[in-house]
Design a protein around this motif. Structure first.
Motif, PDB file in Angstrom:
ATOM      1  N   LEU A 149     153.796  50.332   2.034  1.00  0.00           N
ATOM      2  CA  LEU A 149     153.518  51.481   2.897  1.00  0.00           C
ATOM      3  C   LEU A 149     153.208  51.058   4.327  1.00  0.00           C
ATOM      4  O   LEU A 149     153.528  51.773   5.283  1.00  0.00           O
ATOM      5  CB  LEU A 149     152.345  52.287   2.325  1.00  0.00           C
ATOM      6  CG  LEU A 149     152.568  52.917   0.945  1.00  0.00           C
ATOM      7  CD1 LEU A 149     151.315  53.659   0.502  1.00  0.00           C
ATOM      8  CD2 LEU A 149     153.766  53.865   0.963  1.00  0.00           C
ATOM      9  N   SER A 150     152.584  49.892   4.491  1.00  0.00           N
ATOM     10  CA  SER A 150     152.198  49.423   5.828  1.00  0.00           C
ATOM     11  C   SER A 150     153.407  49.257   6.734  1.00  0.00           C
ATOM     12  O   SER A 150     153.359  49.582   7.933  1.00  0.00           O
ATOM     13  CB  SER A 150     151.447  48.097   5.728  1.00  0.00           C
ATOM     14  OG  SER A 150     150.206  48.274   5.072  1.00  0.00           O
ATOM     15  N   ILE A 151     154.500  48.733   6.178  1.00  0.00           N
ATOM     16  CA  ILE A 151     155.709  48.543   6.984  1.00  0.00           C
ATOM     17  C   ILE A 151     156.185  49.882   7.538  1.00  0.00           C
ATOM     18  O   ILE A 151     156.513  50.008   8.725  1.00  0.00           O
ATOM     19  CB  ILE A 151     156.813  47.881   6.136  1.00  0.00           C
ATOM     20  CG1 ILE A 151     156.411  46.456   5.753  1.00  0.00           C
ATOM     21  CG2 ILE A 151     158.140  47.861   6.898  1.00  0.00           C
ATOM     22  CD1 ILE A 151     157.343  45.810   4.750  1.00  0.00           C
ATOM     23  N   GLY A 152     156.217  50.899   6.675  1.00  0.00           N
ATOM     24  CA  GLY A 152     156.650  52.216   7.129  1.00  0.00           C
ATOM     25  C   GLY A 152     155.696  52.830   8.130  1.00  0.00           C
ATOM     26  O   GLY A 152     156.125  53.420   9.134  1.00  0.00           O
ATOM     27  N   VAL A 153     154.389  52.706   7.898  1.00  0.00           N
ATOM     28  CA  VAL A 153     153.393  53.279   8.812  1.00  0.00           C
ATOM     29  C   VAL A 153     153.498  52.640  10.192  1.00  0.00           C
ATOM     30  O   VAL A 153     153.488  53.331  11.220  1.00  0.00           O
ATOM     31  CB  VAL A 153     151.971  53.104   8.242  1.00  0.00           C
ATOM     32  CG1 VAL A 153     150.931  53.488   9.289  1.00  0.00           C
ATOM     33  CG2 VAL A 153     151.801  53.950   6.992  1.00  0.00           C
ATOM     34  N   VAL A 154     153.605  51.297  10.224  1.00  0.00           N
ATOM     35  CA  VAL A 154     153.712  50.597  11.512  1.00  0.00           C
ATOM     36  C   VAL A 154     154.985  51.023  12.235  1.00  0.00           C
ATOM     37  O   VAL A 154     154.970  51.279  13.447  1.00  0.00           O
ATOM     38  CB  VAL A 154     153.681  49.074  11.305  1.00  0.00           C
ATOM     39  CG1 VAL A 154     154.019  48.340  12.605  1.00  0.00           C
ATOM     40  CG2 VAL A 154     152.313  48.632  10.806  1.00  0.00           C
ATOM     41  N   ALA A 155     156.104  51.101  11.509  1.00  0.00           N
ATOM     42  CA  ALA A 155     157.363  51.532  12.134  1.00  0.00           C
ATOM     43  C   ALA A 155     157.232  52.942  12.698  1.00  0.00           C
ATOM     44  O   ALA A 155     157.703  53.230  13.809  1.00  0.00           O
ATOM     45  CB  ALA A 155     158.500  51.473  11.114  1.00  0.00           C
ATOM     46  N   MET A 156     156.574  53.841  11.972  1.00  0.00           N
ATOM     47  CA  MET A 156     156.395  55.223  12.436  1.00  0.00           C
ATOM     48  C   MET A 156     155.529  55.280  13.689  1.00  0.00           C
ATOM     49  O   MET A 156     155.866  55.967  14.664  1.00  0.00           O
ATOM     50  CB  MET A 156     155.755  56.072  11.327  1.00  0.00           C
ATOM     51  CG  MET A 156     156.659  56.314  10.136  1.00  0.00           C
ATOM     52  SD  MET A 156     155.816  57.161   8.769  1.00  0.00           S
ATOM     53  CE  MET A 156     155.576  58.778   9.481  1.00  0.00           C
ATOM     54  N   VAL A 157     154.416  54.562  13.686  1.00  0.00           N
ATOM     55  CA  VAL A 157     153.502  54.591  14.830  1.00  0.00           C
ATOM     56  C   VAL A 157     154.169  54.026  16.070  1.00  0.00           C
ATOM     57  O   VAL A 157     154.054  54.572  17.179  1.00  0.00           O
ATOM     58  CB  VAL A 157     152.207  53.824  14.502  1.00  0.00           C
ATOM     59  CG1 VAL A 157     151.331  53.705  15.741  1.00  0.00           C
ATOM     60  CG2 VAL A 157     151.442  54.523  13.388  1.00  0.00           C
ATOM     61  N   LEU A 158     154.896  52.921  15.895  1.00  0.00           N
ATOM     62  CA  LEU A 158     155.554  52.293  17.041  1.00  0.00           C
ATOM     63  C   LEU A 158     156.639  53.199  17.618  1.00  0.00           C
ATOM     64  O   LEU A 158     156.768  53.334  18.840  1.00  0.00           O
ATOM     65  CB  LEU A 158     156.157  50.947  16.631  1.00  0.00           C
ATOM     66  CG  LEU A 158     155.163  49.846  16.234  1.00  0.00           C
ATOM     67  CD1 LEU A 158     155.901  48.582  15.828  1.00  0.00           C
ATOM     68  CD2 LEU A 158     154.211  49.545  17.382  1.00  0.00           C
ATOM     69  N   MET A 159     157.423  53.830  16.753  1.00  0.00           N
ATOM     70  CA  MET A 159     158.475  54.721  17.245  1.00  0.00           C
ATOM     71  C   MET A 159     157.887  55.978  17.871  1.00  0.00           C
ATOM     72  O   MET A 159     158.391  56.475  18.876  1.00  0.00           O
ATOM     73  CB  MET A 159     159.404  55.105  16.087  1.00  0.00           C
ATOM     74  CG  MET A 159     160.261  53.960  15.574  1.00  0.00           C
ATOM     75  SD  MET A 159     161.496  54.521  14.402  1.00  0.00           S
ATOM     76  CE  MET A 159     162.541  55.511  15.470  1.00  0.00           C
ATOM     77  N   LEU A 160     156.806  56.467  17.288  1.00  0.00           N
ATOM     78  CA  LEU A 160     156.171  57.679  17.800  1.00  0.00           C
ATOM     79  C   LEU A 160     155.632  57.475  19.211  1.00  0.00           C
ATOM     80  O   LEU A 160     155.626  58.390  20.025  1.00  0.00           O
ATOM     81  CB  LEU A 160     155.041  58.104  16.860  1.00  0.00           C
ATOM     82  CG  LEU A 160     154.466  59.512  17.035  1.00  0.00           C
ATOM     83  CD1 LEU A 160     155.546  60.557  16.790  1.00  0.00           C
ATOM     84  CD2 LEU A 160     153.292  59.716  16.092  1.00  0.00           C
TER      85      LEU A 160
END
Length: 642
Positions: free
Chosen positions: A445-456
């Protein structure tokens, strides 16, 4: 098996990740400028170091593959590969470059064709140069970087019982200090670099997936859509990671490999087939003939192209190096039991050959298309993510093929995130992948959360630059680790040469040839084999132990009844200890044998692993002679390396 608990590496890594994310998000403009300035300083002043380092890596890998050192196994002598070749190729390819080929297969050749570093754009020379540059960036150099890390990790972990984490790559440099805080910090570095590197790349993968859904279903291209896609893909990747490598990654990688081959063949057969085959041959020839020139080209006499070099070649070298801890560790994980030569042929030549076909069939076709369809060129310059779909419009059944391409992108996303979460989990657990379920889910889940935050928050650019900066100190240490690898391999090879099997030494007190032949033909059951160990092997070991004691050497006999093993260890103080053991191994009976399905062999194993010869039925004196002979070979090995 006991589950590994979260370690100091886990908590330190999480703290470092949260700190870097906070720095990148709350000081977005400053952090992006800070990291990009650092990247610029490194590429402008130390580009020569990256070029030289990659050259050393390529030469080292090729030498290992074709020298006698290539005979050494990444594991004990008796170990066998866990995965069949097709699954192995599919997994290492999916983890290594899958998303990149989907994203840049059309775009990069066109970018170089439309904006070449030298010469005029949109010419025959520009087309040749575009394919040559693309081959160079995605060819042997990239896979050699992955291969050398994987070899170092697999060799020290599977053959010398060190943890399967990045710290073990530096054992030749710092020795047992890899088990202390210094080794912990190496693994923390690997965790941070892996998480942000993968999150950044997966961010680009989601952008292209969003473009695919927009093209096929009319779904809007927006941040909200991309957040939803990341959430869905991350849940799929986490579920795959929890299921284990042997199921999730393996099955998905096999599916994607079949689809990739099918898509490649489709482009070849429905495109200009003869032209593409000719182009593949010529592109490969140009790559080989210009490889040395391209490798050392720093545009020292053409300062105008320094910016191009930093933005392309040096960026790629730094990016592959930054990704190498993740991809290298994963490749090492799935490569146990293969010889170094087999490993290098598989990791270096097979993926490179497939990549060359992919880039030729997509890249050369795109260059041909853009000559009569300028809209594709405009799309590459404005939105790279849509260029693949606009390219596929020029082929039959483009709607179906576009759906296939989108599914491939999704699976590549899932397998990359899956393998990354597996690696992160192992790095935080001293190389153990048997951890608590929540820990596997956490990293998935961390990989997805980090990717989401960075793109956001548009943090991809700054974190991408940070990942490149991390590659610089790692490359310095890697050069030393390569030296240590060669030193350790030569010692192992020297020992291997002293252990060439000499079957069944004959002694005056040996059995007659008729008895020996009968022992070879006879296929014993478990109880018979156990009786041989009890009545012959154990007394011989005690007799040998007594003789060593008379000569001032301490030894001990260790019996492992659960695994049907017995061995004697002779302690040689600062030298490598001598070990000789017998293990009962169940084997399938040949078709000509009796009704029982299996029989047992009393196989010899040394410190390096099983030697694949059976001593069942040997006379006492014959067995003693074999132990003495193996000890003599061990002394010869110590003499050579002392």
């Amino acid at each position: 098996m006991n589950k590994s608990k979260p370690s100091w590496v886990f908590y330190t890594s999480v703290t470092a990740i949260l700190s870097l994310m906070a720095f990148s998000l709350f000081f977005q403009e400053f952090s992006t400028s800070f990291f990009k300035t650092g990247q610029s300083i490194i590429t402008n002043n130390f580009g020569w170091f990256y070029v030289l380092s990659v050259t050393i890596i390529v030469i080292s890998v090729i030498y290992l593959g074709f020298s006698r050192l290539g005979e050494i196994k990444l594991g004990l002598d008796h170990s066998q590969p866990e995965y069949k070749n097709f699954s192995w190729f599919a997994m290492l390819f999916s983890a290594g470059m899958g998303i990149g080929l989907m994203f840049f297969g059309v775009a990069e050749p066109l970018m170089h064709y439309l904006n070449p570093p030298t010469g005029d754009a949109k010419t025959i020379q520009a087309a040749k140069q575009a394919m040559n540059i693309t081959f160079f960036h995605w060819g042997l150099s990239a896979w050699a970087i992955y291969a050398i890390i994987a070899i170092i990790l697999a060799f020290f972990s599977f053959r010398h019982n060190l943890p399967l984490t990045l710290r073990s790559a530096f054992y030749p440099l710092i020795g047992d200090r890899i088990y202390g805080k210094f080794g912990d910090m190496i693994d923390v570095f690997a965790v941070v670099a892996t998480l942000f590197g993968v999150a950044t790349s997966l961010g680009y993968g989601v952008i292209q997936a969003n473009a695919g859904f927009n093209y096929i279903f009319g779904v809007s291209i927006s941040t909200t859509t991309q957040m939803i896609l990341i959430a869905i893909f991350t849940l799929l990747a986490t579920a795959s990671a929890v299921s284990g490598i042997g199921r999730g990654i393996k099955i998905l990688s096999n599916i994607n490999m079949i689809m990739a081959v099918a898509l490649l063949i489709f482009i070849l057969l429905t495109g200009n087939t003869i032209y593409l085959v000719q182009s593949l041959v010529q592109n490969t020839g140009n790559y080989i003939s210009t490889f040395i020139t391209n490798t050392f080209n720093l545009y020292a006499y053409d300062k105008q192209n320094e910016v191009w070099l930093g933005g392309w070649t040096l960026f790629y070298w730094a990016w592959w190096l930054a990704w190498s801890p993740f991809v290298g560790l994963f490749i090492a994980k799935i490569s146990k039991g293969r010889t170094i030569r087999e490993f290098i042929i598989g990791v270096l030549l097979v993926p490179t050959g497939f990549t060359f076909m992919w880039m030729t069939f997509f890249g050369n076709s795109a260059i041909k298309i853009v000559q009569t369809y300028p809209k594709l060129a405009q799309m590459v310059n404005s939105d790279v993510s849509l260029s693949l779909y606009m390219f596929l419009e020029k082929f039959p059944a483009s709607g179906i093929i576009s759906v296939l391409a989108t599914v491939m992108i999704i699976i590549f996303f899932v397998t990359s995130a899956d393998s990354a979460s597996t690696v992160l989990n192992m790095l935080c657990s001293n190389g153990n992948d048997k951890t608590a379920l929540w820990q596997k889910i956490f990293w998935g889940l961390s990989i997805g959360v980090v990717a989401m935050v960075l793109m956001l928050n548009d943090g991809l650019a700054g974190l991408q630059a940070m990942t490149i900066i991390f590659a610089f100190p790692f490359t310095i240490a890697l050069m030393v680790a390569i030296y240590g690898l060669f030193k350790a391999l030569k010692i192992d090879f020297a020992k291997k040469n002293t252990q060439i099997f000499n079957p069944a030494p004959i002694s005056q007190n040996s059995k007659s040839w008729q008895e020996r032949l009968r022992d070879i033909i006879y296929l014993p059951e478990q109880t018979t084999a156990q009786s041989f160990v009890k009545t012959v092997v154990a007394p011989v070991f005690f007799e040998i132990k007594t003789e060593f004691k008379k000569n001032g050497l301490n030894s001990k006999i260790i019996t492992d009844k659960a695994n049907h093993k017995i061995h004697i260890v002779v302690a040689l103080k600062d030298e490598s200890d001598f070990l000789y053991g017998i293990k009962l191994v169940e084997r399938e009976k040949p078709s000509y044998a009796s009704k029982d399905d299996s029989y047992y062999r009393a196989e010899v194993f040394l410190k390096e692993g099983g030697q694949n010869y059976d001593v069942f039925g040997w006379a006492k004196q014959t067995l003693i002679n074999d132990i003495v002979e193996q000890y003599r070979k061990h002394m010869q090995f110590l003499h050579i390396v002392r």
